[in-house]
Design a protein around this motif. Structure first.
Motif, short mmCIF file in Angstrom:
data_model
loop_
_atom_site.label_atom_id
_atom_site.label_comp_id
_atom_site.label_asym_id
_atom_site.label_seq_id
_atom_site.Cartn_x
_atom_site.Cartn_y
_atom_site.Cartn_z
N GLY A 10 45.39 26.95 57.11
CA GLY A 10 44.91 27.67 58.28
C GLY A 10 43.44 28.00 58.24
N GLU A 11 42.72 27.62 57.14
CA GLU A 11 41.31 27.94 57.06
C GLU A 11 40.50 27.01 57.96
OE1 GLU A 11 41.71 24.55 54.11
OE2 GLU A 11 42.92 26.18 54.94
N THR A 12 39.37 27.51 58.46
CA THR A 12 38.52 26.68 59.31
C THR A 12 37.72 25.71 58.47
OG1 THR A 12 38.32 28.45 60.94
CG2 THR A 12 36.65 26.71 61.00
N ILE A 13 37.74 24.45 58.87
CA ILE A 13 36.96 23.43 58.18
C ILE A 13 35.58 23.38 58.82
CG2 ILE A 13 36.74 20.96 57.71
CD1 ILE A 13 39.76 20.78 57.65
N ASP A 14 34.56 23.56 58.02
CA ASP A 14 33.18 23.51 58.50
C ASP A 14 32.77 22.04 58.55
OD1 ASP A 14 30.48 23.66 58.97
OD2 ASP A 14 30.17 25.37 57.64
N THR A 15 32.93 21.42 59.74
CA THR A 15 32.74 19.98 59.84
C THR A 15 31.36 19.51 59.38
OG1 THR A 15 34.31 19.91 61.66
CG2 THR A 15 32.85 18.03 61.42
N PRO A 16 30.24 20.13 59.78
CA PRO A 16 28.94 19.65 59.30
C PRO A 16 28.84 19.63 57.78
CG PRO A 16 28.66 21.17 61.12
CD PRO A 16 30.10 21.24 60.72
N ARG A 17 29.38 20.65 57.11
CA ARG A 17 29.32 20.68 55.66
C ARG A 17 30.19 19.59 55.04
NH1 ARG A 17 28.34 26.66 53.19
NH2 ARG A 17 26.70 27.28 54.62
N HIS A 18 31.38 19.41 55.60
CA HIS A 18 32.25 18.38 55.06
C HIS A 18 31.64 16.99 55.27
CE1 HIS A 18 35.18 21.57 54.65
NE2 HIS A 18 36.00 20.73 54.06
N ARG A 19 30.99 16.79 56.40
CA ARG A 19 30.34 15.50 56.63
C ARG A 19 29.20 15.28 55.64
NH1 ARG A 19 29.91 15.37 63.26
NH2 ARG A 19 32.08 14.80 63.67
N ALA A 20 28.44 16.35 55.39
CA ALA A 20 27.32 16.24 54.46
C ALA A 20 27.80 15.86 53.07
CB ALA A 20 26.53 17.55 54.41
N LEU A 21 28.99 16.35 52.71
CA LEU A 21 29.54 16.07 51.38
C LEU A 21 30.44 14.85 51.37
CD1 LEU A 21 30.27 19.72 50.20
CD2 LEU A 21 28.42 18.21 49.49
N ARG A 26 25.32 12.60 47.89
CA ARG A 26 24.95 13.96 48.29
C ARG A 26 25.73 15.00 47.48
NH1 ARG A 26 24.30 11.46 53.37
NH2 ARG A 26 26.40 12.00 54.12
N ALA A 27 27.00 14.72 47.20
CA ALA A 27 27.78 15.65 46.38
C ALA A 27 27.16 15.78 44.99
CB ALA A 27 29.22 15.18 46.27
N ARG A 28 26.71 14.68 44.44
CA ARG A 28 26.06 14.72 43.12
C ARG A 28 24.76 15.49 43.17
NH1 ARG A 28 23.38 9.57 39.93
NH2 ARG A 28 22.79 10.71 38.02
N ARG A 34 22.44 22.92 42.34
CA ARG A 34 23.10 24.17 41.96
C ARG A 34 22.90 24.49 40.49
NH1 ARG A 34 28.80 23.48 45.36
NH2 ARG A 34 28.08 24.56 47.25
N ALA A 35 22.82 23.45 39.66
CA ALA A 35 22.64 23.67 38.23
C ALA A 35 21.22 24.08 37.89
CB ALA A 35 23.01 22.41 37.46
N ALA A 36 20.28 23.81 38.79
CA ALA A 36 18.87 24.16 38.56
C ALA A 36 18.57 25.45 39.31
CB ALA A 36 17.95 23.03 39.06
N THR A 56 16.35 9.98 48.57
CA THR A 56 16.63 11.32 48.06
C THR A 56 16.25 12.37 49.09
OG1 THR A 56 16.27 10.60 45.78
CG2 THR A 56 16.12 12.96 46.22
N ARG A 57 15.09 12.22 49.70
CA ARG A 57 14.66 13.18 50.72
C ARG A 57 15.63 13.23 51.89
NH1 ARG A 57 8.40 11.34 50.34
NH2 ARG A 57 7.63 12.95 48.89
N ALA A 58 16.12 12.07 52.29
CA ALA A 58 17.07 12.02 53.41
C ALA A 58 18.36 12.77 53.04
CB ALA A 58 17.38 10.57 53.77
N HIS A 59 18.84 12.59 51.83
CA HIS A 59 20.04 13.31 51.38
C HIS A 59 19.79 14.81 51.31
CE1 HIS A 59 22.44 9.84 50.74
NE2 HIS A 59 21.87 9.42 49.63
N LEU A 60 18.66 15.21 50.79
CA LEU A 60 18.33 16.63 50.69
C LEU A 60 18.22 17.26 52.08
CD1 LEU A 60 15.71 16.45 47.80
CD2 LEU A 60 17.90 17.65 47.70
N ASP A 61 17.61 16.55 53.00
CA ASP A 61 17.49 17.08 54.36
C ASP A 61 18.86 17.21 55.02
OD1 ASP A 61 14.77 17.31 54.18
OD2 ASP A 61 14.33 15.42 55.21
N ARG A 62 19.74 16.27 54.76
CA ARG A 62 21.09 16.35 55.33
C ARG A 62 21.83 17.58 54.77
NH1 ARG A 62 24.85 12.51 57.30
NH2 ARG A 62 26.56 13.71 58.22
#
Length: 233
Positions: A10-21, A26-28, A34-36, A56-62
């Protein structure tokens, strides 16, 4: 308009975040950022992942557009225009009235034809004076800064002078991250202006106050003149 989807519990799925990941790359990158704790540049991410810098810049911007990262310019005290540094988001939002005011100010200064950061700092200085008027008249100007910023949700912590060699307040969270994502220079300038406005009541010259985004591991840094003391009329 897209209808939010819900997960099996029943939780809301945040579509933009799920698409980004939805990309392993991008997940990596998100795990790496997060580790830095102190934030990383696109060049540093590219070096660690072996990707081309533009990719890399495109992934970071996404990831930034999805609200998973926030970026700001951190000079480390060096001259010139610094590179963007990226950090994972992890903060509670500011109280609704402050968020609405910050958003309105951002819309106002974004249309300024000059230096957006300086325009935002001027607007923030007016806001800081207003906020300072609501706190007790303190002997220590730094405590006024800490009190106001704590009320806004920045989780400020004054650093021992023997560790920093000056007067520093570390901001461990940012309650305006989604607005920082829209316009990093404007929002960082706005926060700098707020601190300047708070200190103005105590006669501290505005030009002596510095806000360094990602200036410390896991914190932005407000640097103040040392020693700092209240100026009596």
């Amino acid at each position: 308009m897209e209808t939010p989807r819900t997960g099996p519990t029943g939780e809301t799925i945040d579509t933009p975040r799920h698409r980004a990941l939805g990309s392993d790359s991008r997940a990596r990158i998100l795990r790496l950022v997060r580790a830095a704790g102190g934030g990383v540049t696109a060049a540093e991410v590219a070096a660690q992942t072996g990707q081309h810098l533009s990719t890399t810049r495109a992934h970071l911007d996404r990831l930034t557009e999805a609200g998973l990262l926030v970026k700001a310019r951190a000079s480390g005290g060096q001259p010139g225009r610094p590179a963007w540094r990226y950090r994972a988001t992890a903060a509670d939002p500011a109280p609704a009235p402050y968020r609405a005011l910050a958003a309105a100010l951002l819309d106002h200064v974004s249309g300024d034809a000059g230096d957006v950061r300086e325009a935002a700092a001027r607007a923030g200085q007016d806001w800081g004076r207003h906020l300072a008027a609501a706190v007790p008249d303190r002997q220590d100007p730094v405590e006024s800064v800490v009190s106001v910023l704590d009320g806004l949700g920045f989780s400020p912590r004054r650093q021992p002078p023997e560790q920093t060699g000056g007067t520093e307040v570390h901001l461990r969270t940012c309650p305006f991250l989604e607005l920082v994502g829209r316009s990093p220079d404007a929002m960082c300038g706005l926060h700098l202006g707020v601190v300047r406005g708070i200190l103005e009541r105590d006669g501290v010259p505005a030009e002596t106050v510095v806000l360094e985004p990602f200036g410390a591991p896991s914190a932005c840094v407000v640097r103040l003149p040392a020693p700092i003391a209240r100026r009596r009329p």
